[in-house]
Design a protein around this motif. Sequence first.
Motif, PDB file in Angstrom:
ATOM      1  N   TYR A  48       0.798  -1.229   0.000  1.00 31.91           N
ATOM      2  CA  TYR A  48       0.000   0.000   0.000  1.00 31.91           C
ATOM      3  C   TYR A  48       0.831   1.279   0.000  1.00 31.91           C
ATOM      4  O   TYR A  48       0.277   2.371  -0.225  1.00 31.91           O
ATOM      5  N   PRO A  76       0.739   3.212  -3.582  1.00 30.02           N
ATOM      6  CA  PRO A  76      -0.615   3.691  -3.891  1.00 30.02           C
ATOM      7  C   PRO A  76      -1.088   4.812  -2.975  1.00 30.02           C
ATOM      8  O   PRO A  76      -1.708   5.773  -3.440  1.00 30.02           O
ATOM      9  N   VAL A  77      -0.799   4.705  -1.681  1.00 34.18           N
ATOM     10  CA  VAL A  77      -1.231   5.746  -0.746  1.00 34.18           C
ATOM     11  C   VAL A  77      -0.511   7.062  -1.026  1.00 34.18           C
ATOM     12  O   VAL A  77      -1.128   8.133  -1.067  1.00 34.18           O
ATOM     13  N   ALA A  83      -1.858   8.534  -4.240  1.00 28.64           N
ATOM     14  CA  ALA A  83      -3.241   8.986  -4.084  1.00 28.64           C
ATOM     15  C   ALA A  83      -3.296  10.333  -3.373  1.00 28.64           C
ATOM     16  O   ALA A  83      -4.006  11.255  -3.811  1.00 28.64           O
ATOM     17  N   TYR A  93      -4.546   1.224  11.983  1.00 27.35           N
ATOM     18  CA  TYR A  93      -4.512  -0.068  11.295  1.00 27.35           C
ATOM     19  C   TYR A  93      -4.246  -1.198  12.284  1.00 27.35           C
ATOM     20  O   TYR A  93      -4.833  -2.282  12.196  1.00 27.35           O
ATOM     21  N   ASN A 134      -8.375  11.264  -7.946  1.00 26.56           N
ATOM     22  CA  ASN A 134      -8.319   9.912  -7.390  1.00 26.56           C
ATOM     23  C   ASN A 134      -9.055   8.907  -8.262  1.00 26.56           C
ATOM     24  O   ASN A 134      -8.622   7.763  -8.415  1.00 26.56           O
ATOM     25  N   ALA A 185      -4.375  -2.614  -4.795  1.00 26.29           N
ATOM     26  CA  ALA A 185      -4.325  -1.643  -3.697  1.00 26.29           C
ATOM     27  C   ALA A 185      -4.486  -0.222  -4.227  1.00 26.29           C
ATOM     28  O   ALA A 185      -5.105   0.623  -3.577  1.00 26.29           O
ATOM     29  N   LYS A 241      -8.232   0.336  -4.842  1.00 21.56           N
ATOM     30  CA  LYS A 241      -8.973   0.453  -3.581  1.00 21.56           C
ATOM     31  C   LYS A 241      -8.634   1.750  -2.851  1.00 21.56           C
ATOM     32  O   LYS A 241      -9.523   2.444  -2.336  1.00 21.56           O
ATOM     33  N   THR A 242      -7.355   2.078  -2.780  1.00 21.79           N
ATOM     34  CA  THR A 242      -6.924   3.272  -2.043  1.00 21.79           C
ATOM     35  C   THR A 242      -7.520   4.534  -2.637  1.00 21.79           C
ATOM     36  O   THR A 242      -8.021   5.405  -1.914  1.00 21.79           O
ATOM     37  N   ASN A 243      -7.468   4.654  -3.957  1.00 21.49           N
ATOM     38  CA  ASN A 243      -7.978   5.866  -4.598  1.00 21.49           C
ATOM     39  C   ASN A 243      -9.497   5.975  -4.501  1.00 21.49           C
ATOM     40  O   ASN A 243     -10.026   7.066  -4.288  1.00 21.49           O
ATOM     41  N   TRP A 302     -11.278   4.680  -2.092  1.00 19.89           N
ATOM     42  CA  TRP A 302     -11.546   4.965  -0.676  1.00 19.89           C
ATOM     43  C   TRP A 302     -11.305   6.437  -0.376  1.00 19.89           C
ATOM     44  O   TRP A 302     -12.138   7.091   0.264  1.00 19.89           O
ATOM     45  N   LEU A 303     -10.177   6.965  -0.852  1.00 21.77           N
ATOM     46  CA  LEU A 303      -9.856   8.369  -0.589  1.00 21.77           C
ATOM     47  C   LEU A 303     -10.866   9.291  -1.259  1.00 21.77           C
ATOM     48  O   LEU A 303     -11.279  10.309  -0.679  1.00 21.77           O
TER      49      LEU A 303
END
Length: 219
Positions: free
Chosen positions: A11, A14-15, A18, A65, A103, A133, A136-138, A140-141
């Motif tokens: 992650y 990606p985090v 993002a 987390y 995003n 990931a 999903k990360t983008n 989610w953000l």
Amino acid sequence: MDELIRNLAVYALPVLFAITMHDAAQAFVARRLGDNTAHAAGRTTLNPLAHIDPIGTVVIPAVMYLMTSFVFGYAKPLPLNYGQMKHPKRDMALVALSGPGANFLMAFLWMLLAICLHVFDVQEDFPSLVASAGIKTNLWLMAFNLLPIPSMDGGRIVFSLLPHKAAYQYARLEPYGFLILLALILLKVVTYWLFFVETVAGIGLRLLAMPLLALVGGS
């Protein structure tokens, strides 16, 4: 511990991408609309170090987390001066939308990478995990920032859409935005919101990728 290290490795990029793209897009759009504040602060750059807050981006998400199933964090506050924009109330919505829009675009690019990895039959799991990931990360953000809470992107969009009197009444809630967010998290409202927005955005991504998927499937 091994699973934690693996998840952090998957992650991490990606985090960072993002958060960087979200803030850089908003700084860029704000500059185009007449506000140079964020650009002068170095926030139109794609360098993640310009956007990361050590506590909000690293420490708090890591602790959450480890302790809960919900991860929350934030980047450095983006300095904006809507009074410098040509149409402050309208332009506030455009700036707010540009972050989640960036995003969504990033999620689409990660999806294209995932499709390419499948087409070229890449056997290594790690790139596919990172691509997943990234999606999903983008999403989610994007969904998280679209929460209609004052001080968040969704709240600024709501402010821009409301009539002037109602908008300024709504803006008076901004000092309580964090408390409202915590309450919505505890009541699981945020969970349902994220699921709904991610589901709708995921359908949009698949529709956009459909021509490429059809081409790949027919080749």
